[in-house]
Design a protein around this motif. Sequence first.
Motif: not given
Length: 381
Positions: A312-319, A363-370, A295-305
């Motif tokens: 976050v998908f709707a946000l990426s279309a709305f912004l 990266a921006f969307m990940w920061a929001v989710c984080y 469970r490295g950093g890549l798994a944790r990165f995707f888990d946040v999404f």
Amino acid sequence: MNQRFYSLDVFRGATVCLMILVNNPGSWEHIYPPLEHAPWHGLTPTDLVFPFFLFAVGNAMAFVMPRLETAGSRVFWQKVLKRTFLIFLIGFVLNWWPFFHRTDAGISFRHWVNPENPDSGIRIMGVLQRIALCYLLASVMVFYLKPRRSFVAAMVILLFYWAACLLGNPADPYSISGWFGTSGVDIPVLGVAHMYKGEGIPFDPEGLASTLPSVVSVIFGYLAGDYIRNKGKNFEMVTGLFVAGVALLLTGYCWDMVFPINKKIWTSSYTVYTSGLAFVALATMIYLIELREIRGGLARFFDVFGKNALFVFALSAFLPETLWLVRFENGSNPWSFLYDHVYALIPGDPRVGSLLYALTVIAFMWAVCYVLDRKKIYIRV
């Protein structure tokens, strides 16, 4: 067996991350081939994103359905219809948003049907709308038919869709102009004004006709999730998933010889083949994350999404649509400013800057989710 599968969150998060990546290049004219859809028949990595997300919807359904079955039909219909309505509504509003657009004369209202062009209007269908309809139909099938009969029903749907394509236009059933779904279903029901026209003609890749076989992607996801839930975390379960995935891959590959793999009309071979890849990918993730406990950093990165996937998908279309309303003196807007003034100026292949911009959006969307995850805020419908 009530076990938490972290790998399912990672799978869902990786899928929505890729959805955002392929939908937000710096320039649609500068994209690497793997990040584009196949022109018609065939498959690229981008063509895996949507069926994988529907597969993930089915996975999640497998862990929720037992509670709904216990609660009874009334609760089931209340929850499913409410969720279907909200997801569809969000997608539809995003199609209409912003309700105004810029013209040489200023800002004008976006009409349901353009008074100056009756063939132009607000699109009804879209990614979220298809997710909503697939969720509704798959939920009803699973609730009333249970796993085994749901599998049989899924096979019937795929064969029926194949027959519908052949009977609709035997001379040219799998071309964009010969496919039965546009003239036989989508235009009569949706209307030309409310269909996608990015292919140069009224043709909706998320239309009603091709939504039917896409329901099967959710059913396959449910069957995988139900199998995982009942078997638990062990090598036997992972092996079973992998074998099922290989069987589906072979079936889809063979079917492609007579019914071409095609994402835009969501052919039955495409449904089976992409579901097979989803089985194999999920089995690999479960093996690495659950059994090997990698469970490295890549798994944790995707888990946040994965914890706020639809949001976050709707946000990426709305912004982008919202920030497009704000214009600087040079004509650019806040959403494209970084690409126009930094990434587009990178020397060499312009696809590099376009990809870097898409990664910046990720990266921006990940920061929001984080931030949401740190605050234990999970926005679900």
